[in-house]
Write a protein that holds these residues in place. Structure first.
Motif, PDB file in Angstrom:
ATOM      1  N   GLU A 425       0.595  -1.134   0.052  1.00  0.00           N
ATOM      2  CA  GLU A 425      -0.060   0.033  -0.026  1.00  0.00           C
ATOM      3  C   GLU A 425       0.792   1.282   0.016  1.00  0.00           C
ATOM      4  OE1 GLU A 425      -3.613  -1.991   3.015  1.00  0.00           O
ATOM      5  OE2 GLU A 425      -2.353  -0.358   3.614  1.00  0.00           O
ATOM      6  N   LEU A 426       0.632   2.259  -0.634  1.00  0.00           N
ATOM      7  CA  LEU A 426       1.147   3.597  -0.860  1.00  0.00           C
ATOM      8  C   LEU A 426       0.187   4.711  -0.305  1.00  0.00           C
ATOM      9  CD1 LEU A 426       3.534   5.350  -1.390  1.00  0.00           C
ATOM     10  CD2 LEU A 426       2.285   5.709  -3.762  1.00  0.00           C
ATOM     11  N   PHE A 427       0.476   5.266   0.688  1.00  0.00           N
ATOM     12  CA  PHE A 427      -0.041   6.356   1.103  1.00  0.00           C
ATOM     13  C   PHE A 427       0.227   7.885   0.683  1.00  0.00           C
ATOM     14  CE2 PHE A 427      -1.462   2.947   4.257  1.00  0.00           C
ATOM     15  CZ  PHE A 427      -2.864   3.272   4.168  1.00  0.00           C
ATOM     16  N   LEU A 428      -0.405   8.532  -0.141  1.00  0.00           N
ATOM     17  CA  LEU A 428       0.084   9.878  -0.396  1.00  0.00           C
ATOM     18  C   LEU A 428      -0.571  10.754   0.581  1.00  0.00           C
ATOM     19  CD1 LEU A 428      -1.115   9.544  -4.301  1.00  0.00           C
ATOM     20  CD2 LEU A 428       0.990   8.991  -3.333  1.00  0.00           C
ATOM     21  N   VAL A 429       0.424  11.423   1.205  1.00  0.00           N
ATOM     22  CA  VAL A 429       0.043  12.077   2.568  1.00  0.00           C
ATOM     23  C   VAL A 429       0.381  13.414   2.340  1.00  0.00           C
ATOM     24  CG1 VAL A 429       0.653  12.259   4.888  1.00  0.00           C
ATOM     25  CG2 VAL A 429       0.883  10.092   3.793  1.00  0.00           C
ATOM     26  N   GLU A 430      -0.513  14.525   2.977  1.00  0.00           N
ATOM     27  CA  GLU A 430      -0.516  15.938   2.778  1.00  0.00           C
ATOM     28  C   GLU A 430       0.553  16.515   3.688  1.00  0.00           C
ATOM     29  OE1 GLU A 430      -3.494  19.704   3.875  1.00  0.00           O
ATOM     30  OE2 GLU A 430      -4.350  17.658   3.841  1.00  0.00           O
ATOM     31  N   GLY A 431       1.688  17.019   3.150  1.00  0.00           N
ATOM     32  CA  GLY A 431       2.549  17.642   3.926  1.00  0.00           C
ATOM     33  C   GLY A 431       3.609  16.687   4.582  1.00  0.00           C
ATOM     34  N   LEU A 450       4.305   8.521   0.866  1.00  0.00           N
ATOM     35  CA  LEU A 450       5.200   9.538  -0.080  1.00  0.00           C
ATOM     36  C   LEU A 450       4.564  10.953   0.313  1.00  0.00           C
ATOM     37  CD1 LEU A 450       6.866  10.237  -2.471  1.00  0.00           C
ATOM     38  CD2 LEU A 450       4.762  10.049  -3.947  1.00  0.00           C
ATOM     39  N   PRO A 451       5.332  11.830   1.105  1.00  0.00           N
ATOM     40  CA  PRO A 451       4.545  13.122   1.708  1.00  0.00           C
ATOM     41  C   PRO A 451       4.410  14.218   0.309  1.00  0.00           C
ATOM     42  CG  PRO A 451       6.366  12.596   2.964  1.00  0.00           C
ATOM     43  CD  PRO A 451       6.476  11.548   1.971  1.00  0.00           C
ATOM     44  N   LEU A 452       3.509  14.622   0.139  1.00  0.00           N
ATOM     45  CA  LEU A 452       3.409  15.792  -0.877  1.00  0.00           C
ATOM     46  C   LEU A 452       3.505  17.040  -0.316  1.00  0.00           C
ATOM     47  CD1 LEU A 452       0.242  14.055  -2.795  1.00  0.00           C
ATOM     48  CD2 LEU A 452       2.834  13.722  -3.177  1.00  0.00           C
TER      49      LEU A 452
END
Length: 656
Positions: A425-431, A450-452
């Protein structure tokens, strides 16, 4: 000194007559097969028709491998040449530089012809085991026969005919030793003969094969009908109707001779491709040349003037000649008094003044056609502008950053240990702050983070070639192992690194906006990931209710609420349980970064306790989904968004 090194007066060899052709045939003709040497004879017959002296050309391929070409033109003169003291027909077939096409002044035999080389049929003669010429002229039928360029049957009168019955018949037996393949290219001969019929209105051209099959070409609609046939044969789709015109110089012109000019039929293609064809004095020029460059210049001038006049060019777009030419489909027939070709095979025209000639006689007709029907003009302009935009994008195309030949994983990606995408699983995380909490809350074996940084680009109208200009989109594509694509593309998902790709953003308005931007990215540029069920949205809670312990039977509790509606339901339930208002407290998360790792794990990331919503589009709702995305994310939809907000704004619970 050895004999091998001897070099004196006797070492020099002089090749006479047609010997140079036999020694180096590739200098004079194509040697892949004998089609081209026979084409020289066909061209001579066509020149008679071009001058208006013949209206039939008949080609026959015989069972013994020979080919005969017959026309009803004036017939090659058979009398003695005034200065050479041999018959003219013998000169034409045995001298490399002899023919009736050198004198272009008034009274010359050919005002317009395929060239001035004068080596055409003499090359055919040199490379043939046998060549027969029969001439009908002045009521007599004369014949001369050659072998390898040498006369084996002198010119003789073999019969009589009516004085009006004139013409020439040449029968050729090509010598196989000079060619890689002794067989004619029937397809090439058919194309050539069909083109002659197109370019010679009123002339009937026929081909009879050894098996008795007969074909005849006659095009009453000339270039327009021929181009239409070419487009249909290639299953191409026209964007505009075919435009055709013929323009030739009148009696007086300071730069060009009377009768010179060009005829062409042209259209622009919506889809597909054809090989454009060009001719000079009926000679096909497969490599184009200066006459094609003239048509290209006229086309560019006319279209660019139309675009400028109607202010159609978008800001930042610069139109080039190839942008206009790329989608064109045309057949061009130029007529020049003195054509010059590149090489004896005449594949390419080299006259410098031909560019100016064709451009001069063509540009006004093109501009008039564009402005007579502005809708057609605008459609052509649109095709040219789209081509220019595609060209500029390709120049600026941004590729994935690579090292050692493979895409480099983003440095801020915290990857998982497993390589099984069924559980990864990949979590695209805010900040970065939320990313730090998520890294501590994750299961290292199967969960990657993966922080964005900030809000992702609105990519709804971004061209695929420009996506990687945005760092966040670049990192997402590299991390998941799939390149951007469009709906209907054949996509290779073998590089996919995670079975679940979850958007994890704050449970507030800004978080919702980031969620929409990421969904837009996947919907527009990674649709196969949605279609295969790989995209998810994580739902973190917005509120936490801390309930105090009640006696020994009910320990302290932490209850999470997704939103205000769920919070109201929790409070109602606590009231029913008899919990007093002073026995619990409500806290609101400002963001994922405020959650400690245990809280984030329990509420959002642990498979047993999280809320993870799969993104999918029902089969019957694709059109509605697209309409919503267009309204919300389209750059030109500000007015419709405003109207929508005015109509639906009372349904929104504003969190300020």
């Amino acid at each position: 000194m050895s004999d091998l090194q001897q070099y004196d007066e006797s070492s020099v060899t002089v090749l006479k007559g047609l010997e140079p052709v036999k020694q180096r045939p590739g200098m004079y003709t194509r040697t892949d097969n004998p089609t081209h040497i026979c084409q020289e004879v066909i061209d001579n017959a066509a020149d008679e028709a071009l001058g208006g002296y013949a209206d039939t050309i008949a080609v026959t391929i015989h069972s013994d491998g020979s080919m005969s070409i017959e026309d009803n033109g004036r017939g090659i003169p058979v009398g003695l040449h005034p200065s050479e003291n041999v018959s003219v027909v013998e000169l034409v077939f045995t001298r490399l530089h002899a023919g009736g096409k050198f004198n272009k002044k008034d009274g010359g035999a050919y005002a317009f012809s395929g060239g001035l080389h004068g080596v055409g049929v003499s090359v055919t003669n040199a490379l043939s085991t046998r060549l027969e010429v029969q001439v009908k002229r002045d009521g007599k039928i004369s014949q001369i026969v050659f072998s390898g360029g040498d006369i084996i049957e002198p010119l003789a009168e073999i019969g009589t005919c009516a004085k009006k019955d004139t013409g020439t018949m040449v029968r050729v037996w090509p010598d196989a030793q000079y060619f890689e393949d002794a067989q004619y290219s029937i397809a090439e001969i058919e194309r050539l003969l069909r083109a002659k019929a197109v370019l010679l209105p009123g002339v009937k051209v026929s081909l009879t094969l050894a098996n008795g099959t007969e074909k005849e070409w006659h095009y009453p609609n000339g270039l327009e009908g021929y181009l239409r046939d070419l487009i249909e044969q290639n299953n191409a789709e026209m964007a505009v109707p075919i435009f055709h015109t013929a323009n030739y110089i009148g009696k007086k012109h300071e730069d060009f001779q009377a009768g010179e000019g060009a005829a062409f039929a042209i259209t622009f293609l919506e889809d597909g491709h054809i090989n454009n064809e060009s001719y000079v004095n009926l000679i096909p020029t497969p490599l184009g040349g200066t006459h094609v460059a003239g048509l290209k210049q006229a086309m560019f001038t006319a279209v660019s003037n139309f675009i400028e006049h109607h202010s159609l060019l978008p800001r930042g777009v610069k139109l080039q000649s190839d942008d206009v030419f790329a989608k064109s489909a045309f057949v061009l027939s130029a007529r020049l008094l003195d054509p010059q070709f590149q090489g004896q095979t005449k594949d390419k025209l080299t006259n410098r003044d031909a560019l100016r000639l064709v451009s001069t006689v063509s540009v006004d007709a093109m501009e008039l056609a564009l402005n007579q029907d502005t809708e057609i003009g605008k459609r052509i302009a649109e095709l040219a502008i789209k081509q220019a935009q595609a060209r500029q994008r390709s120049v600026k195309k941004i590729e994935k950053r690579k090292g050692s030949g493979v895409a480099v994983l983003p440095g801020k990606l915290t990857d998982c240990e497993s390589e099984d995408i069924r559980e990864n699983e990949l979590f695209l995380v805010e900040g970065d702050s939320a990313g730090g909490s998520a890294k501590l809350a994750r299961d290292k074996a199967t969960q990657a983070i993966l922080p964005l940084r900030g809000k992702v680009l609105n990519s709804f109208e971004t061209h695929p070639d420009q996506l990687f200009a945005n760092n966040e989109i670049h990192d997402i594509s590299v991390a998941i192992g799939v390149d951007p694509h469009q709906v209907g593309d054949k996509v290779d998902l073998s590089g996919l690194r995670y079975g679940k790709i979850a958007i994890l953003s704050d449970a507030d308005v800004d978080g919702a906006h980031i969620q929409v931007l990421l969904l837009t990215l996947f919907y527009r540029h990674f649709p196969e990931l949605i279609a295969h069920g790989h995209i998810y949205v994580a739902q973190p809670p917005l509120f936490r209710v801390d309930v105090n312990a009640i006696g020994k039977s009910k320990p302290a509790r932490k209850i999470y609420a997704l939103d205000q509606q769920e919070l109201d339901g929790i409070l109602d339930r606590l009231g029913q349980e008899g919990v007093k208002e002073n026995a619990y407290s409500i806290s609101r998360f400002k963001g994922l970064g405020e959650m400690n790792p245990d809280q984030l794990k329990d509420t959002t990331m642990h498979p047993d306790t999280r809320r993870l919503m799969q993104v999918s589009i029902p089969d019957n709702e694709h059109d509605d989904t697209l309409a919503i995305f267009v309204k919300l994310m389209g750059k030109g939809e500000a007015a419709s968004r405003r109207a929508w907000m005015e109509a639906e704004g009372n349904h929104v619970e504003v969190d300020v």
